[in-house]
Design an enzyme around this catalytic site. Structure first.
Site, PDB file in Angstrom:
ATOM      1  CG  HIS A 204      57.827  30.089   4.539  1.00  0.00           C
ATOM      2  ND1 HIS A 204      57.339  30.815   5.592  1.00  0.00           N
ATOM      3  CD2 HIS A 204      58.466  29.029   5.078  1.00  0.00           C
ATOM      4  CE1 HIS A 204      57.653  30.200   6.728  1.00  0.00           C
ATOM      5  NE2 HIS A 204      58.335  29.132   6.438  1.00  0.00           N
TER       6      HIS A 204
ATOM      7  CG  ASP B 105      56.176  33.502   7.446  1.00  0.00           C
ATOM      8  OD1 ASP B 105      57.150  33.231   8.147  1.00  0.00           O
ATOM      9  OD2 ASP B 105      55.816  32.783   6.489  1.00  0.00           O
TER      10      ASP B 105
END
Lengths: 438, 438
Positions: free
Chosen positions: A278, A250
């Site tokens: 996440h 990410d």
């Protein structure tokens, strides 16, 4: 460990349950569904999910010699050797043990070869790879081991394969936990949390019993933050600080999107934090990130883009990639695991930081304790890290962090039976799985 | 270039044809089959295959400015930059262009990330990756480029994608030709040779027109020796010495099998030659190979194993791997491409050598000229190589080398229409495809 037993919950709008292990009462409201089993249910996106699960007190097994079995060595890697006896290898560091779960999968298929090539730990660090698979994948594990043999990597000195974490995690100094059950059709996040919670509770117990006391654990398998929490709660003899949930992909994607928007190369973007889970509640932080050393907001003056499009671009990347390439992003995920490890074994560049999901106890940001949350960290390269203190948190960022915090607290309640914290009660805010992930 | 037109051959036991381009007569005997088209035929293993194909004189196109189009740059890699302007990158070498065909496939999916990570050309060598795909795979290529973006490799400065080799090979200093048509059901080696010959003739012409005059070409796509031959024959302005057919995976596998048999680690095996074709006629040479500096035969005293089992073990490896792992050996193939390139850009260790399929003109072993044959080579690290002179060839080894030589000469006759050497006549000795390869 037995499969979770769901007890049928009331279909009224309030459930009230008394835990067998605590006297707390849980009040959970709105849109409940009957939940009886782990069998796939009809998919209901964006509905709140409520369930209660009987508790399962966490008890780590006592380490006995019986548990200290060696996993099965493979082929040419069964040979004995003495690195110090050879001129070329005598200056090498001491061999380290790296255990990898989900070792027959595609992410591991990229990662193992990077580890063996020295991309992660450097050209003078010999390694032993211990591959954990399932009964179903044991043949595939042999295939992976054969390809590692055929690659003739000088640094790769031992390869062993197995299906028992108590064997494969033996003396592990790094445990890269990639393996997780993918979400089946119609499976809710609560189901996924539970089915994977079972795996990660078991693996936490195994790490606690047989791994190095200083093992560093990186959880990649989703839902990775809560899997990491379950894992660390089941490994009470290992510091909670040693457990990580991977949010590095990410972070990398966020850096790339900022670079694209600013029209600079990606190496100009620094201080990128991914806050939180996440999942789609994660917060790529454009307040503290920098481009060419300047705050992002001074370089990208398009606030609407930053607030409305940036996060979406980061999060939708995996989904777009599946559409284009037809497979999930195994290669770049493996690269991000490499980055995550290297960030812990090399000193963080002056003034910069990296993101990793870590245990929140003692954090300086006012985030609830007792969860695994992605936050900005620095390392002096010894495998450990410290949280970065000088970050700005404004009301907008605070409110977004809060949402991810709430979600992780809800996930925590939902796996209480896996962490030894009483009866599980699930009231998850719908489907927050990132697109393109399993 | 048009699809090959097969003319029906006689079904008698001898064909006699007069080439339009030469006065030579071809006599080909036994078990001929009618061959009319490239459509899949009933699979006939171990039958001789005969065909004749109308010739197609090789003519490389003239380089014009029209041909010098840039392929489409991708995303963040479209940005301009000046490496010499930055402190961190000012000491880096000059950017090199690496073109990769079959870039959306699994071998490339491993290889591209190794190239970008600096595993191949080193930590101070920035690279541009130019990805060649097909119309069908252009979306997948975008996916690959996205994953390369998300990996934030500092050394990777340019990525472009395209389906036209005249664009993608522009200024290429390395061309890694992985893409090839896989063998469809019932397809014979002759069909495969022709269908891929067409691709490699086209790519040879494109290299000749637009690549660096010093481009090094490594052909991975099968049948790689003859594909490399076709490629070099279609690139008359580039030295034939610059073309390689990949036999490094065979070499690596052979080293591993000798190590296993001798009970030593694989780094103790040296001087391993693969002679000949990347097919079942290839000869892993246990006469010249060494273990711990001693001739293999002095270490492994089991002549029966060496003569009867060793070669089979090397050749069946790919097939066993597919059985175990369910996919072909993309990872270890990519590793062997890395090894092949590194062997050309780093000096060969004293007394050792490596194998690569190269043009036979001027070889000291008495192997027929004009084919691409795997032989022992050394390099001083400048990208070039020389053949090793001091190897022993006994009668046994000679007879096996001869068999592979005969096969490659037959393959050459079978693609004469692709190399500009007249009418193609195929009399291939049955199916010699290595198990587990496409």
């Amino acid at each position: 460990m037995a499969v979770a037993e769901f007890t049928p919950s009331s279909s009224s709008s309030i459930i009230k349950k008394t835990s067998l292990y605590s006297s707390q009462l849980f009040y959970v409201s709105t849109h409940q569904k009957r939940r009886f089993s782990l069998r796939p249910l009809q998919k209901t996106h964006y509905a709140n999910i409520c369930c209660s699960v009987t508790s399962n007190e966490v008890q780590a097994p006592v380490v006995t010699n019986d548990l200290k079995k060696k996993p099965e060595c493979f082929g040419v890697f069964c040979l004995t050797y003495d690195l110090k006896a050879e001129e070329e290898t005598s200056c090498w560091k001491k061999l380290i043990n790296v255990s990898v779960s989900g070792a027959a999968g595609m992410i591991a298929n990229h990662l193992l070869f990077k580890l063996a090539a020295g991309e992660v730990f450097g050209p003078d660090q010999p390694i032993a790879l211990k591959l954990l698979g399932s009964e179903r994948s044991i043949q595939a594990l042999e295939g992976v081991a054969m390809e590692l043999e055929d690659s003739l990597y000088p640094l790769l000195r031992e390869v062993s394969i197995g299906i028992d974490p108590y064997e494969v995690f033996q003396d592990a100094e790094w445990a890269l936990l990639i393996g997780a059950k993918p979400r089946g059709p119609g499976m809710e996040r609560a189901d996924l949390l539970d089915i994977n919670g079972q795996i990660f509770a078991e693996q936490g117990k195994a790490l606690n019993a047989v791994a190095s006391r200083n093992v560093k654990v990186i959880v990649v398998g989703n839902p990775c933050n809560t899997n990491a929490l379950i894992c660390l709660k089941n490994a009470p003899d290992i510091s909670a600080k040693n457990f990580h949930a991977l949010t590095r992909l990410d972070e990398n994607r966020a850096k790339c999107q900022l670079a694209l928007k600013a029209g600079v190369f990606y190496d100009k973007v620094s201080n990128m934090t991914i806050w939180g889970n996440h999942s789609t509640t994660q917060v790529p932080d454009f307040l503290n990130a920098k481009i060419n050393g300047f705050p992002v907001k001074e370089v990208i003056r398009d606030t609407k883009w930053l607030e409305e499009e940036f996060t979406e671009k980061v999060q939708k990347r995996g989904g777009v990639l599946i559409q284009k390439w037809g497979r999930s992003s195994a290669a770049s995920t493996a690269v991000s695991v490499v980055d995550a490890i290297r960030s812990l074994v090399t000193p963080t560049p002056e003034g910069d930081w990296f993101s990793t999901g870590v245990y929140t106890d003692g954090n300086p940001y006012g985030i609830a304790e007792g969860i695994v949350f992605s936050m900005p960290c620095r390392s002096n390269g010894d495998g450990d890290y410290e949280l970065v203190k000088d970050v700005i948190i404004d009301d907008y960022l605070r409110s977004r962090i809060k949402k991810s915090e709430d979600e992780l607290l809800a996930e925590k309640r939902c796996v209480a039976h896996r962490t030894g914290e009483g009866i599980a009660v699930c009231d998850l805010p719908g489907d927050t799985m990132l697109p393109g992930e399993m």
